[in-house]
Design a protein around this motif. Structure first.
Motif, PDB file in Angstrom:
ATOM      1  N   ILE A 198       0.846  -1.187   0.000  1.00 44.24           N
ATOM      2  CA  ILE A 198       0.000   0.000   0.000  1.00 44.24           C
ATOM      3  C   ILE A 198       0.879   1.233   0.000  1.00 44.24           C
ATOM      4  O   ILE A 198       1.775   1.364   0.841  1.00 44.24           O
ATOM      5  CB  ILE A 198      -0.956   0.015   1.205  1.00 44.24           C
ATOM      6  CG1 ILE A 198      -1.933  -1.155   1.099  1.00 44.24           C
ATOM      7  CG2 ILE A 198      -1.708   1.345   1.291  1.00 44.24           C
ATOM      8  CD1 ILE A 198      -2.881  -1.283   2.271  1.00 44.24           C
ATOM      9  N   ILE A 199       0.632   2.106  -0.939  1.00 46.29           N
ATOM     10  CA  ILE A 199       1.422   3.334  -1.066  1.00 46.29           C
ATOM     11  C   ILE A 199       0.550   4.498  -0.637  1.00 46.29           C
ATOM     12  O   ILE A 199      -0.374   4.907  -1.335  1.00 46.29           O
ATOM     13  CB  ILE A 199       1.915   3.514  -2.515  1.00 46.29           C
ATOM     14  CG1 ILE A 199       2.767   2.308  -2.929  1.00 46.29           C
ATOM     15  CG2 ILE A 199       2.723   4.809  -2.650  1.00 46.29           C
ATOM     16  CD1 ILE A 199       3.137   2.292  -4.399  1.00 46.29           C
ATOM     17  N   GLY A 200       0.835   5.020   0.545  1.00 46.51           N
ATOM     18  CA  GLY A 200       0.043   6.101   1.118  1.00 46.51           C
ATOM     19  C   GLY A 200      -0.304   5.783   2.559  1.00 46.51           C
ATOM     20  O   GLY A 200      -0.250   4.617   2.985  1.00 46.51           O
ATOM     21  N   SER A 201      -0.677   6.805   3.316  1.00 43.74           N
ATOM     22  CA  SER A 201      -0.987   6.587   4.735  1.00 43.74           C
ATOM     23  C   SER A 201      -2.146   7.465   5.215  1.00 43.74           C
ATOM     24  O   SER A 201      -2.280   7.715   6.402  1.00 43.74           O
ATOM     25  CB  SER A 201       0.261   6.873   5.594  1.00 43.74           C
ATOM     26  OG  SER A 201       0.750   8.191   5.352  1.00 43.74           O
ATOM     27  N   GLY A 202      -2.969   7.920   4.276  1.00 45.38           N
ATOM     28  CA  GLY A 202      -4.119   8.740   4.636  1.00 45.38           C
ATOM     29  C   GLY A 202      -5.289   7.891   5.119  1.00 45.38           C
ATOM     30  O   GLY A 202      -5.141   6.701   5.436  1.00 45.38           O
ATOM     31  N   ASN A 203      -6.486   8.497   5.151  1.00 46.07           N
ATOM     32  CA  ASN A 203      -7.669   7.811   5.672  1.00 46.07           C
ATOM     33  C   ASN A 203      -7.963   6.498   4.952  1.00 46.07           C
ATOM     34  O   ASN A 203      -8.168   5.458   5.583  1.00 46.07           O
ATOM     35  CB  ASN A 203      -8.893   8.723   5.568  1.00 46.07           C
ATOM     36  CG  ASN A 203      -8.889   9.808   6.631  1.00 46.07           C
ATOM     37  OD1 ASN A 203      -8.229   9.680   7.651  1.00 46.07           O
ATOM     38  ND2 ASN A 203      -9.646  10.859   6.396  1.00 46.07           N
ATOM     39  N   ALA A 257      -6.018   4.653   2.982  1.00 46.44           N
ATOM     40  CA  ALA A 257      -4.919   3.698   3.172  1.00 46.44           C
ATOM     41  C   ALA A 257      -4.999   3.030   4.543  1.00 46.44           C
ATOM     42  O   ALA A 257      -4.846   1.802   4.665  1.00 46.44           O
ATOM     43  CB  ALA A 257      -3.578   4.407   3.009  1.00 46.44           C
ATOM     44  N   GLN A 258      -5.252   3.814   5.562  1.00 42.53           N
ATOM     45  CA  GLN A 258      -5.313   3.258   6.915  1.00 42.53           C
ATOM     46  C   GLN A 258      -6.478   2.287   7.074  1.00 42.53           C
ATOM     47  O   GLN A 258      -6.344   1.220   7.692  1.00 42.53           O
ATOM     48  CB  GLN A 258      -5.413   4.383   7.950  1.00 42.53           C
ATOM     49  CG  GLN A 258      -4.134   5.202   8.068  1.00 42.53           C
ATOM     50  CD  GLN A 258      -4.152   6.168   9.237  1.00 42.53           C
ATOM     51  OE1 GLN A 258      -4.774   5.918  10.258  1.00 42.53           O
ATOM     52  NE2 GLN A 258      -3.453   7.289   9.094  1.00 42.53           N
ATOM     53  N   MET A 281      -6.284  -1.850   7.894  1.00 42.76           N
ATOM     54  CA  MET A 281      -7.063  -2.517   8.944  1.00 42.76           C
ATOM     55  C   MET A 281      -7.953  -3.617   8.375  1.00 42.76           C
ATOM     56  O   MET A 281      -8.095  -4.694   8.972  1.00 42.76           O
ATOM     57  CB  MET A 281      -7.907  -1.486   9.707  1.00 42.76           C
ATOM     58  CG  MET A 281      -7.092  -0.550  10.580  1.00 42.76           C
ATOM     59  SD  MET A 281      -8.119   0.556  11.599  1.00 42.76           S
ATOM     60  CE  MET A 281      -8.662   1.752  10.372  1.00 42.76           C
ATOM     61  N   ALA A 282      -8.541  -3.361   7.202  1.00 40.75           N
ATOM     62  CA  ALA A 282      -9.420  -4.359   6.593  1.00 40.75           C
ATOM     63  C   ALA A 282      -8.639  -5.597   6.158  1.00 40.75           C
ATOM     64  O   ALA A 282      -9.047  -6.740   6.412  1.00 40.75           O
ATOM     65  CB  ALA A 282     -10.148  -3.743   5.400  1.00 40.75           C
ATOM     66  N   PHE A 283      -7.504  -5.382   5.499  1.00 38.50           N
ATOM     67  CA  PHE A 283      -6.690  -6.499   5.024  1.00 38.50           C
ATOM     68  C   PHE A 283      -6.099  -7.305   6.184  1.00 38.50           C
ATOM     69  O   PHE A 283      -5.839  -8.499   6.047  1.00 38.50           O
ATOM     70  CB  PHE A 283      -5.575  -6.003   4.110  1.00 38.50           C
ATOM     71  CG  PHE A 283      -6.047  -5.575   2.745  1.00 38.50           C
ATOM     72  CD1 PHE A 283      -6.925  -6.358   2.015  1.00 38.50           C
ATOM     73  CD2 PHE A 283      -5.617  -4.371   2.191  1.00 38.50           C
ATOM     74  CE1 PHE A 283      -7.367  -5.969   0.754  1.00 38.50           C
ATOM     75  CE2 PHE A 283      -6.045  -3.968   0.936  1.00 38.50           C
ATOM     76  CZ  PHE A 283      -6.927  -4.770   0.222  1.00 38.50           C
ATOM     77  N   GLU A 330       5.015   7.698  11.747  1.00 37.21           N
ATOM     78  CA  GLU A 330       4.212   7.823  12.958  1.00 37.21           C
ATOM     79  C   GLU A 330       2.710   7.749  12.691  1.00 37.21           C
ATOM     80  O   GLU A 330       1.922   7.441  13.588  1.00 37.21           O
ATOM     81  CB  GLU A 330       4.541   9.129  13.684  1.00 37.21           C
ATOM     82  CG  GLU A 330       4.166  10.420  12.961  1.00 37.21           C
ATOM     83  CD  GLU A 330       5.209  10.894  11.965  1.00 37.21           C
ATOM     84  OE1 GLU A 330       5.059  12.016  11.450  1.00 37.21           O
ATOM     85  OE2 GLU A 330       6.173  10.143  11.725  1.00 37.21           O
ATOM     86  N   THR A 331       2.295   8.004  11.449  1.00 32.89           N
ATOM     87  CA  THR A 331       0.862   7.998  11.150  1.00 32.89           C
ATOM     88  C   THR A 331       0.283   6.590  11.088  1.00 32.89           C
ATOM     89  O   THR A 331      -0.925   6.408  11.259  1.00 32.89           O
ATOM     90  CB  THR A 331       0.570   8.713   9.813  1.00 32.89           C
ATOM     91  OG1 THR A 331       1.240   8.014   8.756  1.00 32.89           O
ATOM     92  CG2 THR A 331       1.028  10.156   9.853  1.00 32.89           C
ATOM     93  N   ILE A 332       1.148   5.585  10.855  1.00 26.95           N
ATOM     94  CA  ILE A 332       0.634   4.218  10.726  1.00 26.95           C
ATOM     95  C   ILE A 332       1.369   3.208  11.607  1.00 26.95           C
ATOM     96  O   ILE A 332       1.139   2.003  11.495  1.00 26.95           O
ATOM     97  CB  ILE A 332       0.695   3.742   9.253  1.00 26.95           C
ATOM     98  CG1 ILE A 332       2.099   3.934   8.675  1.00 26.95           C
ATOM     99  CG2 ILE A 332      -0.347   4.458   8.416  1.00 26.95           C
ATOM    100  CD1 ILE A 332       2.254   3.305   7.309  1.00 26.95           C
ATOM    101  N   ASN A 333       2.239   3.697  12.506  1.00 27.99           N
ATOM    102  CA  ASN A 333       2.971   2.797  13.405  1.00 27.99           C
ATOM    103  C   ASN A 333       2.042   1.908  14.219  1.00 27.99           C
ATOM    104  O   ASN A 333       2.398   0.793  14.597  1.00 27.99           O
ATOM    105  CB  ASN A 333       3.844   3.609  14.372  1.00 27.99           C
ATOM    106  CG  ASN A 333       5.253   3.778  13.828  1.00 27.99           C
ATOM    107  OD1 ASN A 333       5.714   2.966  13.042  1.00 27.99           O
ATOM    108  ND2 ASN A 333       5.930   4.834  14.248  1.00 27.99           N
TER     109      ASN A 333
END
Length: 253
Positions: free
Chosen positions: A6-11, A13-14, A18-20, A37-40
């Motif tokens: 997944i390339i990106g870390s916005g809404n 992507a996040q 979680m779904a996968f 830090e946005t997806i740690n």
């Protein structure tokens, strides 16, 4: 297992991460993010990279960034002839760099931070250049959702425009309704059962058949009384336009 990057870390992507994570058929082997830090909290930090040259080999690469950045991001990928898709409802498949096989993986839903969604109910609109890639996209989509659709670019664009009307514009009208309540010292909570009933009705009725109110009844007395009440010019203008649109069944004003 199908490997996904997944390339990106916005809404979006996040929520996909979680779904996968709940799927037994999919593994998110890596996430590209310039801000770890946005997806740690969602994935092992060892699986996060900020370098396009370090992207792992995978069966599918999902670009989930802002619409304006999709083309640039796809051009920076250092590999060729792999399946790369984006998650946008309005960006053409041809915006992806032609050095890789192209597709679209568009979950049609509104996503907000810290608001969980049931991905199994979300429609996922799919598009690809060839049948074998579509079969892979469909398998990935069906691993997290019960609703998958084969949609071409024009159909996807029409859905995106329609979604703006039924979601973004409607939510803005909620905002205006909330402002009117605040100005008149009434709780917006009083309107929430009405909001829920209106939404529920279109699950069993067509929007046209579900329409109620002074506009559809051509109740001129009530309409004029409402316009006299609305001292905010923007609110009054919207009220007039929407009233006219309802009376003309959405045809040319």
């Amino acid at each position: 297992m199908i490997k996904i990057v997944i390339i990106g870390s916005g809404n979006v992507a996040q929520h996909l991460i979680m779904a996968f994570a709940k799927s037994k058929e999919i593994v998110v082997s890596q996430v590209f993010s310039r801000r770890k830090e946005t997806i740690n909290h969602l994935i092992d930090s060892k699986k996060i990279t900020a370098d396009f040259n370090d992207l792992a080999e995978a069966d599918l690469y999902i670009i989930s960034v802002s619409d304006d950045a999709i083309s640039e991001v796809s051009s920076q990928l250092a590999f060729e002839n792999r399946l790369v898709v984006h998650t946008s409802g309005s960006v053409a498949i041809d915006s992806l760099d032609s050095k890789n096989r192209k597709g679209v993986f568009y979950p049609l839903q509104t996503f907000s931070k810290n608001k969980a969604v049931d991905f199994s109910t979300i429609p996922i609109c799919l598009e690809s250049e060839n049948e074998s890639d579509y079969e892979l996209l469909e398998k990935v989509a069906q691993s997290i959702s019960k609703n998958t659709y084969k949609i071409n670019g024009d159909q996807r664009k029409s859905l995106h425009v329609a979604a703006v009307f039924v979601n973004n514009f409607v939510n803005h009208l909620y905002h205006i309704g909330n402002e009117i309540c605040i100005e008149n010292k009434v709780s917006f909570d009083v309107l929430k059962p009405l909001i829920l009933e209106t939404a529920n009705k279109v699950l069993s009725l067509s929007p046209k058949d579900a329409q109620t109110g002074p506009a559809i009844r051509n109740d001129k007395h009530t309409i004029e009384a409402h316009l006299d009440f609305l001292t905010n010019e923007n609110q009054a203008t919207l009220y007039k336009l929407l009233t006219q649109s309802i009376q003309k069944n959405g045809k040319e004003l």
